[in-house]
Structures are given as structure tokens and as C-alpha cells.
Design an enzyme around this catalytic site. Structure first.
Site, short mmCIF file in Angstrom:
data_model
loop_
_atom_site.label_atom_id
_atom_site.label_comp_id
_atom_site.label_asym_id
_atom_site.label_seq_id
_atom_site.Cartn_x
_atom_site.Cartn_y
_atom_site.Cartn_z
N ARG A 130 -20.60 26.08 73.48
CA ARG A 130 -19.48 26.09 74.42
C ARG A 130 -17.96 26.01 73.85
O ARG A 130 -17.81 25.61 72.73
CB ARG A 130 -19.71 25.05 75.71
CG ARG A 130 -19.68 23.71 75.04
CD ARG A 130 -20.06 22.76 76.33
NE ARG A 130 -20.21 21.28 75.90
CZ ARG A 130 -20.47 20.27 76.62
NH1 ARG A 130 -20.61 20.51 77.98
NH2 ARG A 130 -20.74 19.19 76.09
N ASP A 164 -17.04 9.63 80.26
CA ASP A 164 -17.48 10.56 79.02
C ASP A 164 -17.47 12.11 79.64
O ASP A 164 -17.32 12.87 78.61
CB ASP A 164 -18.47 10.03 78.39
CG ASP A 164 -19.84 9.99 79.43
OD1 ASP A 164 -19.79 9.09 80.39
OD2 ASP A 164 -21.00 10.69 79.47
#
Ligand code: AMP
Ligand code: MG
Length: 474
Positions: free
Chosen positions: A175, A256
Site C-alpha cells: 500500500r 494507531d
């Protein structure tokens, strides 16, 4: 040896070495490139022809990448469902390095499912094909819809069988993000290196994301970091505005999983709602609905409070001044989100931003009648019959002279509907990618009526969404 016609940068790794552990990917027994995003590869100067070679695939797995780059596992902390975990980090991910797009912007090339790292905490470091393809298609759809998001460059199946309840094929997702600096990255810098490291990370964040502040870095003042924080707040508000207009539920907005850039990240338990409602949640582990649809602005505000805590000493000459500046900026976040949401709906309705009355009426009706927002907005765009409950609204709205051409460019025909994604993935894990490619073509050209068959526009059959659950198990 077939050498790559490019080399990645190691900008993060060399600037913040204490937050980046040199690492490599795990060997795959029988790697196969399942899908490669040629356009994205080109735009980053990563020759797709080379990426398709055996050496290219090894590179995409994070194997022996020298001298192409210096792969690292990034360290970060995070509040998961409100609980602080000091040492999370890339437990099954690697930052291969950064590639520059034509406009000079660095992009992280990041793997997910690349094997154990020092942050794995006893887990296997792997990912499985179904969820990886899910992230691929939803992130690419989000990008096409104009939502800030990480993107997907490739999926490689590893040839490994993985135990996840039942046995599933292993895979690695490659990604791309303008950076994967998270709220959790600042939480980590703060507890591991104090304000010095947080300032270093903040300065780095400015160089990566906020060019208008770069000139101030030679002699930064509290105003520099207050501006940084405000700019980050605006990014979050803009993103949640788009989620709200599209009916997107992220599902796991841990600190996160909140990027400083405002890009949507980690498509685990996410979904697009087909009945617009505040309490929509699809995550199997979100027992109390912490991350339900209507909570998203509030939760991002909570995450922003966790972020600003790590920056307080930079925000003022004294602790009091820092605290005051933080509170003032944070105090505006609700309004920023409201403005962003209104702006999104105004655009979707072809109206001027100042036309708050019509927009507010529309939003109230959404919660009253729980329509499928995608088909509703397209019905308005295409002048077809609106769902029941919206007739009077449509009558009034038309008198405002909406800009139909503008509406066509923002109201999608095709979104990655849950039942379609599930059907495509069920075939894909059996080796048949026909439906996956058909759906991908439609959702990556969401405003083009010729991009897919009409049935891909339709919501699921009654009852599907009521039972729909997503799982974090990417
Ligand atoms: P996520 O839910 O994907 O955002 O992951 C949260 C944290 O758990 C991150 O630190 C991940 O790296 C870690 N993690 C998730 N799944 C695995 C896995 N299969 N092996 C190792 N670490 C994992
Ligand atoms: Mg995550």
C-alpha cells in the site's frame, strides 16, 4: 539479475532511526502477483513491467531489497478501544521506503502481511488473501470517490496456508500513503524520546505534509506548532466530512489507525451503510459501539486530544500557555467537522455552501428515514423518483436551482457495497477474480454509468445489512 530501474528513498528511516527498525520481509514459498495497480506504479516512477518480474515480486515482498531501499518496521504506540498500548508498531508490516510522484511528493511504500517483526507480540505477522483484497478494492474506491486515503499498489499471494479459524491463503498487500505517520507515532515518540523526539517528528511531519510551514523550521516558534496542529485538525475534519456524506463507517479508529495526513487507513472492519443511521457499526469486536457511525467526529477529536498531549511543551512559552493554545485549537474541532460535513452535503446537493437550511433539512431526513444515501443522492442527480419521505424535500430543493452537473461529479453510482465485496472475495479466494475485477472497474470509475452493469448499483437484498459483520482479521 534483473535490476530495478528505480531506487526508493529511506527518508523516514534515516531521519528518525530510533522509530525505525531495519527489517526484511518473510520468504514466500510460492509467490504470485495477484493484482498490480499499473497507473499508481507509473505515477510513483515504479516501472510496472519490472515489478512483474520475479525480482520485482521479491522486492514487493520486502525480500532482500538492498540496494533498492532500506526496509524498516516502524515503531508506534496506540490507544486501542481507549486502552493505551505503549509498544504496537509494525507487527506484520514494513516500510520499504519512499517513492516520489511527479509533483515531488514522497509516498510511503508499505507492506502488510510481510511476516513477523520485533513488534509482532506473539502473532504470526501474516495476512490472508480475502481481507487484503478487501482493503485493495475499498481503498481504491475511496480514492476514486475523492476521499483522502492510503492506496493499494499490489497484492501478492504467498502460497502459504494460514490458520485463521479455517485455513486461508496467505497474501501481502503493498500500500501507498503520503506517509504512515500516525497519532500513535507521536504517542511513541513522546514516551520513548520525550519532547525532543516529538519535536523532531513534528518537524519531519511538516516537511512531509505541510509545505507552507517549512520556512518556519529554521527558527520554529510555538505558533509554528499551533499552526501544525490546526492544519492536522482540518485534515481530519475534511476526511470525516467525506465519510459522513458517503455513509462510511471506519470501524477501528484507534489512535494507531489515525494518520496525521488525514488519509483513511486500515480497511479492516469498515463498511458503507445502506441504511443511513447513527448507530451503524459492523465490527465484530466493537461491542459498545465506540466506533459507530455518529461517533466518528467525536472519536477523531478524542484522538486529536491524545496527539496534542504529546506536543504541549512546543505550543507555548510556558506550560499554561501551551495548554491554553491546545484547548483553544481543540475546542474548534467540533465546528470544523460540522462545517466540513455541511460543505460535503451542500456539494452533493448541488447547492451553495451558504444554503445551510436545505442541507440541515436533508440531514434530519436522513436520520428520520434511514435511506441508502448513494441511491438517494443519485435519484436527485438523475431526477428519478426519490425514496418515500423525501418528496416534499425534493420539491423545495428543486426551487434552489441545484447545480446538477456538479452533482454528477460527486455522487457515485458505484460504491463497494458489502454484499458485492463479499461475493467478489468469496470467488477470489477460490482463484476466480472475474467478479473482483468487474467490481473494481466499477468502483474506481464511480461516476461513470458505463463502468459497470446496473445491478452493481443496487443495495443488498433486505436483511443482508442487519446481519452484516466485519472482522479485523486482515
Ligand atoms: P491493526 O488492527 O491491523 O491496525 O493492527 C494493530 C496492531 O497489531 C499493529 O501493531 C499490527 O502490526 C499488529 N498486528 C495485527 N495483526 C498481526 C499479525 N497477524 N501479526 C503480528 N502483528 C499483528
Ligand atoms: Mg493499524
Amino acid at each position: 539479475m534483473n535490476t530495478a530501474p528505480f531506487k526508493l528513498e529511506a527518508d523516514f528511516a534515516s531521519t528518525l532511526p530510533t522509530m525505525a527498525a531495519p527489517w526484511q520481509g518473510e520468504e514466500a514459498p510460492n509467490p504470485e502477483l495477484v493484482i498490480l495497480n499499473d497507473d499508481l506504479a507509473y505515477s510513483l516512477g515504479l516501472d510496472p513491467t519490472w515489478l512483474r518480474t520475479p525480482e520485482g515480486v521479491q522486492f514487493l515482498l520486502g525480500l532482500n531489497p538492498e540496494p533498492l531501499t532500506k526496509a524498516v518496521a516502524q515503531a508506534y504506540s496506540g490507544h486501542q478501544f481507549g486502552q493505551f498500548v505503549a509498544s504496537l508498531g509494525d507487527g506484520r508490516a514494513l516500510l520499504l521506503g519512499e517513492a516520489r510522484s511527479a509533483d515531488g511528493v514522497l509516498h510511503d511504500i508499505h507492506l502488510k502481511g510481510s511476516g513477523r517483526t520485533q513488534f509482532s507480540r506473539g502473532a504470526d505477522g501474516r495476512a490472508v488473501l480475502g481481507p487484503v483484497l478487501r482493503e485493495y478494492i475499498i481503498s481504491e474506491a475511496m480514492h476514486a470517490l475523492g476521499v483522502p486515503t492510503t492506496r493499494s499498489l499490489a497484492v501478492i499471494s504467498t502460497g502459504r496456508k494460514i490458520q485463521r479459524g479455517s485455513v486461508a491463503p496467505g497474501a501481502v498487500l503493498v500500500r501507498v500513503a503520503t506517509s504512515l505517520i500516525r497519532v500513535g507515532s507521536f504517542q511513541y515518540s513522546n514516551i520513548s524520546g520525550g519532547i525532543e523526539l516529538s519535536q523532531h517528528l513534528a518537524n519531519y511531519t511538516i516537511t512531509r505534509h505541510f509545505p507552507s510551514l517549512v520556512a518556519e523550521l529554521s527558527a520554529p516558534t510555538p505558533a509554528t506548532y499551533v499552526s501544525l496542529f490546526k492544519a492536522i485538525l482540518q485534515r481530519q475534519a475534511d476526511t470525516v466530512g467525506k465519510w459522513t456524506r458517503l455513509g462510511f463507517v471506519h470501524g477501528a479508529l484507534n489512535t494507531d489507525n489515525t494518520l496525521i495526513s488525514g488519509e483513511t487507513v486500515d480497511y479492516g472492519p469498515c463498511a458503507f451503510m445502506e441504511r443511513y443511521r447513527g448507530d451503524a457499526k459492523f465490527s465484530s469486536i466493537d461491542t459498545y459501539g465506540r466506533y459507530k457511525f455518529e461517533n466518528q467526529p467525536m472519536i477523531l477529536g478524542w484522538n486529536m486530544a491524545r496527539l496534542v498531549e504529546t506536543l504541549l511543551p512546543l505550543l507555548g512559552a510556558t506550560p499554561d500557555e501551551g495548554m491554553t493554545a491546545a484547548q483553544e485549537a481543540l475546542g474548534e474541532f467540533d465546528d470544523l467537522c460540522e462545517q466540513a460535513i455541511r460543505k460535503e452535503f451542500a456539494t452533493a446537493l448541488g447547492l451553495d455552501e451558504s444554503d445551510t437550511g436545505t442541507v440541515e433539512q436533508f440531514r434530519e431526513l436522513l436520520y428520520l428515514h434511514n435511506p441508502d444515501i448513494t441511491t438517494l443522492l443519485r435519484a436527485l442527480t438523475d431526477n428519478t423518483a426519490p425514496p418515500s419521505g423525501f418528496e416534499a424535500f425534493v420539491h423545495d430543493w428543486k426551487t434552489q436551482d441545484p447545480d446538477i452537473e456538479a452533482m454528477r461529479a460527486v455522487n457515485p453510482l458505484f460504491i463497494p457495497r458489502n454484499h458485492l465485496v463479499e461475493a467478489a472475495l468469496a470467488d477470489a479466494v477460490e482463484g476466480n477474480l472475474e467478479k473482483f475485477h468487474e467490481l473494481l472497474a466499477a468502483v474506481t470509475n464511480p461516476f461513470d454509468p458505463t463502468a459497470g452493469p446496473d445491478e452493481l448499483r443496487l443495495p443488498s437484498a433486505k436483511g443482508f445489512e442487519e446481519d452484516y459483520m466485519t472482522f479485523c482479521g486482515t
